[in-house]
Design a protein around this motif. Structure first.
Motif, PDB file in Angstrom:
ATOM      1  N   ASN A  43     -12.280   5.524   7.181  1.00 47.02           N
ATOM      2  CA  ASN A  43     -11.458   6.727   7.058  1.00 47.02           C
ATOM      3  C   ASN A  43     -11.805   7.786   8.113  1.00 47.02           C
ATOM      4  O   ASN A  43     -11.828   8.984   7.839  1.00 47.02           O
ATOM      5  CB  ASN A  43     -11.653   7.311   5.638  1.00 47.02           C
TER       6      ASN A  43
ATOM      7  N   ALA B 279       1.033  -3.332   6.569  1.00 43.06           N
ATOM      8  CA  ALA B 279       0.504  -2.823   5.299  1.00 43.06           C
ATOM      9  C   ALA B 279      -0.832  -2.121   5.496  1.00 43.06           C
ATOM     10  O   ALA B 279      -1.098  -1.070   4.908  1.00 43.06           O
ATOM     11  CB  ALA B 279       0.346  -3.982   4.305  1.00 43.06           C
ATOM     12  N   LEU B 280      -1.690  -2.690   6.375  1.00 43.40           N
ATOM     13  CA  LEU B 280      -3.012  -2.098   6.615  1.00 43.40           C
ATOM     14  C   LEU B 280      -2.865  -0.672   7.143  1.00 43.40           C
ATOM     15  O   LEU B 280      -3.592   0.231   6.729  1.00 43.40           O
ATOM     16  CB  LEU B 280      -3.785  -2.955   7.621  1.00 43.40           C
ATOM     17  N   TYR B 281      -1.918  -0.493   8.048  1.00 44.07           N
ATOM     18  CA  TYR B 281      -1.733   0.813   8.686  1.00 44.07           C
ATOM     19  C   TYR B 281      -1.005   1.792   7.767  1.00 44.07           C
ATOM     20  O   TYR B 281      -1.247   2.993   7.794  1.00 44.07           O
ATOM     21  CB  TYR B 281      -0.957   0.632  10.000  1.00 44.07           C
ATOM     22  N   GLY B 282      -0.119   1.250   6.944  1.00 42.87           N
ATOM     23  CA  GLY B 282       0.702   2.093   6.078  1.00 42.87           C
ATOM     24  C   GLY B 282      -0.088   2.796   4.988  1.00 42.87           C
ATOM     25  O   GLY B 282       0.353   3.813   4.450  1.00 42.87           O
ATOM     26  N   ARG B 283      -1.249   2.282   4.652  1.00 43.65           N
ATOM     27  CA  ARG B 283      -2.059   2.881   3.586  1.00 43.65           C
ATOM     28  C   ARG B 283      -2.896   4.055   4.067  1.00 43.65           C
ATOM     29  O   ARG B 283      -3.474   4.780   3.270  1.00 43.65           O
ATOM     30  CB  ARG B 283      -3.029   1.826   3.021  1.00 43.65           C
ATOM     31  N   PHE B 284      -3.023   4.227   5.393  1.00 43.91           N
ATOM     32  CA  PHE B 284      -4.019   5.146   5.927  1.00 43.91           C
ATOM     33  C   PHE B 284      -3.698   6.614   5.624  1.00 43.91           C
ATOM     34  O   PHE B 284      -4.571   7.387   5.232  1.00 43.91           O
ATOM     35  CB  PHE B 284      -4.166   4.926   7.439  1.00 43.91           C
ATOM     36  N   GLN B 285      -2.413   6.986   5.786  1.00 42.15           N
ATOM     37  CA  GLN B 285      -2.063   8.399   5.609  1.00 42.15           C
ATOM     38  C   GLN B 285      -2.450   8.918   4.217  1.00 42.15           C
ATOM     39  O   GLN B 285      -2.961  10.021   4.082  1.00 42.15           O
ATOM     40  CB  GLN B 285      -0.549   8.594   5.823  1.00 42.15           C
ATOM     41  N   GLU B 286      -2.232   8.108   3.194  1.00 43.29           N
ATOM     42  CA  GLU B 286      -2.549   8.569   1.829  1.00 43.29           C
ATOM     43  C   GLU B 286      -4.050   8.798   1.658  1.00 43.29           C
ATOM     44  O   GLU B 286      -4.467   9.734   0.977  1.00 43.29           O
ATOM     45  CB  GLU B 286      -2.019   7.565   0.801  1.00 43.29           C
ATOM     46  N   ARG B 287      -4.862   7.966   2.309  1.00 40.38           N
ATOM     47  CA  ARG B 287      -6.316   8.160   2.227  1.00 40.38           C
ATOM     48  C   ARG B 287      -6.721   9.466   2.910  1.00 40.38           C
ATOM     49  O   ARG B 287      -7.646  10.150   2.471  1.00 40.38           O
ATOM     50  CB  ARG B 287      -7.044   6.980   2.885  1.00 40.38           C
TER      51      ARG B 287
ATOM     52  N   GLY C 205       0.808  -1.216   0.000  1.00 41.89           N
ATOM     53  CA  GLY C 205       0.000   0.000   0.000  1.00 41.89           C
ATOM     54  C   GLY C 205       0.838   1.261   0.000  1.00 41.89           C
ATOM     55  O   GLY C 205       0.302   2.354  -0.079  1.00 41.89           O
ATOM     56  N   GLY C 206       2.132   1.163   0.100  1.00 37.35           N
ATOM     57  CA  GLY C 206       2.967   2.363   0.139  1.00 37.35           C
ATOM     58  C   GLY C 206       3.897   2.277   1.329  1.00 37.35           C
ATOM     59  O   GLY C 206       3.769   1.407   2.171  1.00 37.35           O
TER      60      GLY C 206
END
Ligand code: ZN
Length: 426
Positions: free
Chosen positions: A226, A302-310, A7-8
């Motif tokens: 979100n 990975a689940l947590y790493g995607r949150f900032q971009e959202r 996820g980034g």
């Protein structure tokens, strides 16, 4: 697990010192979301504070990659937060009082409570819940650190101690009043900086066959929907079921049941008992929810790493909408001035350049200004007088209720805007 999740990149903490996990003590190196600097969200600015400064604190949330507790450091102590005249009275919300009433009914039936039982509530606020226990003739005690709400409970005749809960107080209460058949705590776990001391206190206060019941917003829903605006300085911890079960387990308390509730955008109610002496069977729901969380990747960075971009994307969408609306000469007002609204407004940088004003049903908030962004808070009637083109609903968890109550807005062609999980115009 790969170093970089698909996820980034997970943002690596930099800085002079590494914070430690408040539950397991591991070093915190992974950012869940960084919302920049924000003032205390549960405050309002009065007329004589308008020409004064405000303190901003970091809203930098980490996830522990050992126990998966999502957490804010203690930038502000609970004493700083709760020793002020805390304006939140639970009884102000009709739906919350009703929620409490049915909850107590279930508690009395499920746990066989009688006049010989003893119920303790942690963060009992103004007695919104214990009033129902007391009416049932069941001895009870509230523990509430905030002076104004504790005084309101005492004025209703509900035994209340105005103190912070922890192991020391639990031992005193157990010695003076006896141990409890039920210890309840709703929306309090998130507010506790010394989590281990707090949960150790619960274990010390419960009878060997006693039951603890706790409600808190579910981290999985925060991520899925979100709900980054539910992050503010008063909320130190954000719990998955996986992590909360580990926290109780470490202190000798077994989670034997769990319910998913719609409150606060998706909450959990967990039931615990002393691991060695509890008599209740562990319900299948426990394993089922653990499996659901595992499938969602709750124990994977990975689940947590995607949150900032959202979160970045939501900010861009909301600002794009507001810029377009204002450039076209449209007028926009807010509805509500909840703590979550203040996180959203401060993070997105939305002041009176975008929102003419906001409104709130709570008379204590009317005639004040939002912290940081300094938007005037008026009575709901202001929307009917000013007839804005758009009404931005800040307490999105109450959207259905607000859209119905404010239906006259439709009469002049006004529309409602929901900021979360993505900008939606209705
Ligand atoms: Zn940890």
């Amino acid at each position: 697990m790969p170093d970089l999740p698909p996820g980034g990149p997970v943002h690596q903490a930099t800085g002079p010192r590494q914070p430690l996990c408040r539950f397991c003590g591991a070093g915190l190196a992974h950012t869940f979301v960084d919302l920049g600097m924000s003032p205390l969200c549960q405050t309002q600015i009065g007329p004589d504070e308008l020409d004064k400064g405000e303190v901003f604190y970091p809203l930098h949330v980490y996830v522990c990659n050992q126990c998966w507790l999502v957490q804010l450091q203690e930038y502000v102590t609970p004493e700083q937060i709760f020793s002020r005249d805390y304006p939140y009275f639970s009884s102000f919300s009709d739906s919350w009082v009703e929620h409490a009433r049915t909850y107590v009914e279930h508690m009395v039936t499920d746990f066989g409570l009688t006049a010989a039982s003893f119920v303790v509530e942690l963060a009992s606020n103004d007695g919104y819940l214990l009033q129902h226990v007391q009416r049932g003739g069941i001895p009870c005690l509230g523990i509430e650190p905030t002076a104004s709400t504790a005084a309101a409970a005492l004025a209703r005749g509900i035994p209340t101690r105005q103190e912070f809960f922890g192991l020391a107080l639990a031992r005193r209460v157990a010695a003076e009043a006896g141990r409890a058949d039920v210890v309840a705590g709703n929306n309090v776990l998130a507010h506790v900086p010394d989590l281990n001391d707090f949960v150790a206190g619960i274990a010390a206060l419960l009878k060997p066959d006693g039951v603890g019941t706790f409600e808190f917003p579910h981290l999985l829903r925060l991520i899925e929907h979100n709900q980054f605006d539910t992050i503010y300085h008063e909320h130190f911890s954000y719990f998955s079921f996986l992590t909360v079960r580990a926290v109780f387990g470490r202190h000798g308390l077994q989670v034997f049941d769990v319910r998913e509730l719609p409150t606060h955008g998706g909450s959990l109610r967990v039931y615990v008992q002393p691991t060695t002496s509890g008599r209740r069977p562990v319900e299948a729901r426990v394993q089922e929810l653990l499996a659901t969380e595992s499938a969602a990747g709750i124990d994977n960075l990975a689940l947590y790493g995607r949150f900032q971009e959202r979160v970045y994307a939501t900010k861009r969408h909301l600002l794009a909408f507001l810029i377009e609306a204002r450039s076209a000469g449209k007028r926009v007002a807010g509805y509500g001035a909840p703590g979550k609204g203040n996180t959203l407004l401060n993070y997105c940088g939305i002041g009176t350049d975008f929102l003419d004003f906001t409104v709130d049903r709570n008379p204590a908030k009317q005639g004040t200004w939002t912290p940081g962004t300094r938007i005037p808070i008026l009575a709901p009637g202001a929307i009917l007088e000013q007839k804005p083109d758009y009404v931005l609903i800040l307490p999105w968890n109450l959207r259905a209720e607000i859209v119905e109550k404010m239906s006259p807005v439709r009469a002049w062609g006004g529309k409602f805007v929901i900021p979360i999980p993505t900008v939606e115009i209705i």
